[in-house]
Design an enzyme around this catalytic site. Structure first.
Site, PDB file in Angstrom:
ATOM      1  N   ASP A 275       0.863  -1.189   0.000  1.00 16.96           N
ATOM      2  CA  ASP A 275       0.000   0.000   0.000  1.00 16.96           C
ATOM      3  C   ASP A 275       0.900   1.239   0.000  1.00 16.96           C
ATOM      4  O   ASP A 275       2.099   1.171   0.254  1.00 16.96           O
ATOM      5  CB  ASP A 275      -0.968  -0.030   1.199  1.00 16.96           C
ATOM      6  CG  ASP A 275      -2.191   0.848   0.962  1.00 16.96           C
ATOM      7  OD1 ASP A 275      -2.183   1.676   0.030  1.00 16.96           O
ATOM      8  OD2 ASP A 275      -3.181   0.717   1.722  1.00 16.96           O
ATOM      9  N   GLU A 471     -10.366   7.027   4.679  1.00 20.11           N
ATOM     10  CA  GLU A 471      -9.320   6.436   5.516  1.00 20.11           C
ATOM     11  C   GLU A 471      -9.333   7.041   6.926  1.00 20.11           C
ATOM     12  O   GLU A 471     -10.401   7.232   7.509  1.00 20.11           O
ATOM     13  CB  GLU A 471      -7.969   6.565   4.802  1.00 20.11           C
ATOM     14  CG  GLU A 471      -8.029   5.921   3.393  1.00 20.11           C
ATOM     15  CD  GLU A 471      -6.678   5.803   2.712  1.00 20.11           C
ATOM     16  OE1 GLU A 471      -5.679   5.509   3.379  1.00 20.11           O
ATOM     17  OE2 GLU A 471      -6.645   5.988   1.480  1.00 20.11           O
TER      18      GLU A 471
HETATM   19  C1  BGC Z   1      -5.134   3.190   0.426  1.00 16.81           C
HETATM   20  C2  BGC Z   1      -5.367   2.131  -0.626  1.00 16.81           C
HETATM   21  C3  BGC Z   1      -5.322   2.740  -2.000  1.00 16.81           C
HETATM   22  C4  BGC Z   1      -4.012   3.464  -2.173  1.00 16.81           C
HETATM   23  C5  BGC Z   1      -3.826   4.073  -3.549  1.00 16.81           C
HETATM   24  C6  BGC Z   1      -3.937   4.060   0.124  1.00 16.81           C
HETATM   25  O1  BGC Z   1      -3.879   5.167   0.955  1.00 16.81           O
HETATM   26  O2  BGC Z   1      -4.979   2.569   1.689  1.00 16.81           O
HETATM   27  O3  BGC Z   1      -6.613   1.498  -0.395  1.00 16.81           O
HETATM   28  O4  BGC Z   1      -5.496   1.754  -2.970  1.00 16.81           O
HETATM   29  O5  BGC Z   1      -3.913   4.488  -1.205  1.00 16.81           O
HETATM   30  O6  BGC Z   1      -4.560   5.230  -3.712  1.00 16.81           O
END
Ligand code: BGC
Length: 592
Positions: A275, A471
């Site tokens: 990630d 998030e």
């Molecule tokens: C998230 C992921 C996402 C990635 C790319 C991260 O902050 O946890 O779910 O796919 O960013 O944008």
């Protein structure tokens, strides 16, 4: 019959042949995924880069489909450049198309996963994934970081809406259709799916994003690994490692979970991507962190900015023998075979693909499907006086902060990482107010309900609830701190949470004020709640004749109006428990 891409076995001989032609630098390049803002096409060619992504909301040019095709075409052409010491390998471009291809202006925005959980309909999921794949391909993109197979256990988690349900069985029922819908479109019409986040993302203490999931292995497997089995059986080509820890150890460096369990016991034969800068949580020394991550089993590294430094450190670690060459070969073999299995190695340049058709974005058939999904996702929580469905002749007052706000009804991961406010950036579709206007000529809008008048209004529809978040910024943290053991080096601790309680009247007191103002004037209230999770709404329930959970319905607010006016019945059921009064409405609850 053409074999479905996810069922097409890799041609190991061809992949090995390709691999054998690559220098160490080229192999390392394949393992790098850089964010588009930090890399040019020339750098893609020079460093043999394997992948690029758009972080949430990161878009080229004027963010029109044509801008995306042009960008992908330029990166692709760079990756295919011939030259001394170069083996052309098409790069793969990844996006967060987690509820439609929603980074792009004008895309169809489907309900977020929690609302799809309320529909309890795996066949709908497959159709949505297919439509999403077509919109992704319309922009020349080949890979989406979806489906999220998180099994949320605490609604305080800011990513609750990315989870279909707190029930592992329901999430598992959706996993295979979602993967098939994305990947199995025929030889040129599939995109690569990415099951995420491995593993335990939905189980962190107090629902802290990126936190610590404290569980026995048996429980981790029962709750959080269950949905991955059908996804792997359906041929999911990639998996993303999770920011969270399991019993204090970060998943990104967890060799047992990544290699022994996922690639070994579960037989996952695609590749694992880290990630967003997730490597960096493993150690303060970036070189050590990268070694731990790659040696644990991560195959491709997602990097916001510093990809050149990653390349230098990776090269140094391999040359010093701290990352075995066999591990590098395994990672690159996996990456190449995914590129082969999804047909990428034989696809023409993005600008020449027949699937790269701008008009597919937001196509009427996709919007109709999204509207159908919205209808099916609404959960009727309370219905006192048989006030619903409303007659088209009813004189309706429409009020509330979320009544005419397409941005809010789409939630996070829509145009911008944290979502948008207002109607301007959600091109196409309808707000709930716009949808109601299409149902009845007798509707009047009054944001705070001040126009309510029992002589002129038979009923009020008040649309309340959350504003967008994503998030950790969606977390509910009473003391604003993260639980001990959570995210030691992560971002969450620095992000301001959404609020301190799950009580809507504390988060959004103006909602209750609007409802009370209208009710006090003798107009019965139907409340519609926009939210990414169950919130406590006892105060609001006490003043409403009917209460509808609409989750984060996306661009097609018309679907909400359809059900309120009886064009479709209420059929959604709670995908997770919803506390109220002294009790709780259980998962599966929903009035008809
Ligand atoms: C998230 C992921 C996402 C990635 C790319 C991260 O902050 O946890 O779910 O796919 O960013 O944008």
């Amino acid at each position: 019959m053409t074999a479905l891409p996810s069922q097409t076995p890799a041609d190991p001989a061809a992949v090995d042949q390709l691999l054998s032609r690559l220098s160490l630098e080229q192999k390392i390049g394949q393992m790098i995924q850089a964010e588009r803002m930090a890399i040019t096409p020339d750098e893609v060619a020079e460093y043999h880069i394997g992948s690029i992504l758009s972080g949430g909301g990161s878009a080229p040019g004027a963010n029109q489909p044509a801008d995306w095709i042009a960008m992908n075409d330029a990166y692709w052409a760079a990756s295919m450049r011939e030259g001394p010491g170069r083996v052309p390998i098409p790069l793969v471009y990844g996006v967060d198309a987690i509820h439609g291809h929603t980074n792009v202006l004008g895309a169809t925005v489907f309900p977020h996963n929690i609302g799809l959980g309320a529909t309890n309909d795996p066949s709908l999921i497959e159709r949505i994934a297919r439509a999403t794949a077509l919109e992704i391909l319309a922009t020349g993109v080949d890979w989406t970081f979806a489906p999220t197979l998180a099994v949320v256990q605490d609604p305080r988690w800011g990513r609750t809406y990315e989870s279909f349900s707190d029930d592992p069985a329901l999430v598992a029922r959706y996993a295979a259709p979602y993967v098939r819908g994305l990947q199995d479109g025929g030889s040129d019409a599939g995109v690569i799916a990415c099951a995420k986040h491995w593993v335990g993302d939905g189980g962190t203490t107090d629902g802290n994003d990126q936190g610590n999931t404290v569980l026995s292995e048996a429980e981790l497997e029962r709750v959080h690994m269950t949905p991955y089995r059908p996804a792997i059986e359906a041929g999911v080509l990639t998996v993303m490692a999770s920011f969270n820890s399991w019993n204090g150890e970060k998943c990104h460096g967890h060799r047992y979970l990544l290699t022994d369990v996922l690639k070994g016991r579960l037989g996952f034969d695609g590749f694992i991507i880290s990630d967003w800068d997730g490597v960096e949580y493993l150690d303060e020394d970036l070189g050590v962190a990268i070694e731990r991550c790659v040696n644990a089993g991560v195959d491709m590294l997602m990097i916001s900015v510093e990809w050149k430094r990653y390349i230098e450190l990776l090269l140094a670690s391999v040359r010093a023998g701290r990352i075995p060459m066999a591990r590098i070969d395994d990672a690159v073999r996996r990456i190449l075979s995914v590129k082969q299995r999804c047909g990428l190695l034989s696809r023409v340049r993005p600008a020449e693909r027949t699937t790269a058709t701008p008009g597919v974005l937001g196509a009427p058939a996709h919007r109709a499907l999204a509207r159908e999904a919205v209808r099916a996702s609404l959960v009727l929580l309370q219905h006192d006086k048989q006030i619903l469905p409303l007659a088209p002749s009813a004189r309706v007052l429409v009020a509330g902060r979320n009544a005419d706000n397409r941005g809010h009804q789409c939630g996070g991961f829509t145009v911008a990482w944290q979502g948008t406010n207002g109607n301007d950036q959600i091109i196409g579709g309808t707000s709930i107010w716009e949808g109601i206007q299409a149902q009845t000529p007798h509707a009047e809008f009054s944001l705070d309900g001040d126009a309510a008048d029992a002589t002129r209004h038979d009923v009020a529809i008040v649309v309340i609830g959350e504003r967008p978040y994503a998030e950790g910024m969606g977390d509910i943290r009473p003391d604003r701190k993260v639980a001990p053991g959570s995210s030691p080096a992560g971002r969450t601790a620095q992000l301001a949470p959404y609020g301190q309680s799950l009580v809507n009247a504390e988060l959004h007191p103006d909602d209750l004020a609007t409802i009370q103002r209208i009710q006090a004037r003798g107009v019965p209230v139907v409340a519609v709640m926009i939210s990414g999770r169950p919130l406590r709404v006892d105060a609001e329930l006490a003043h409403t004749a009917a209460f509808v959970a609409a989750w984060l319905p996306g661009s097609e607010g018309q679907g909400v109006a359809d059900v309120l006016f009886g064009a479709a019945p209420f059929s959604g059921t709670l995908p997770m428990p919803w506390p109220h009064g002294d009790g709780v409405w259980p998962r599966g609850y929903g009035l008809r």
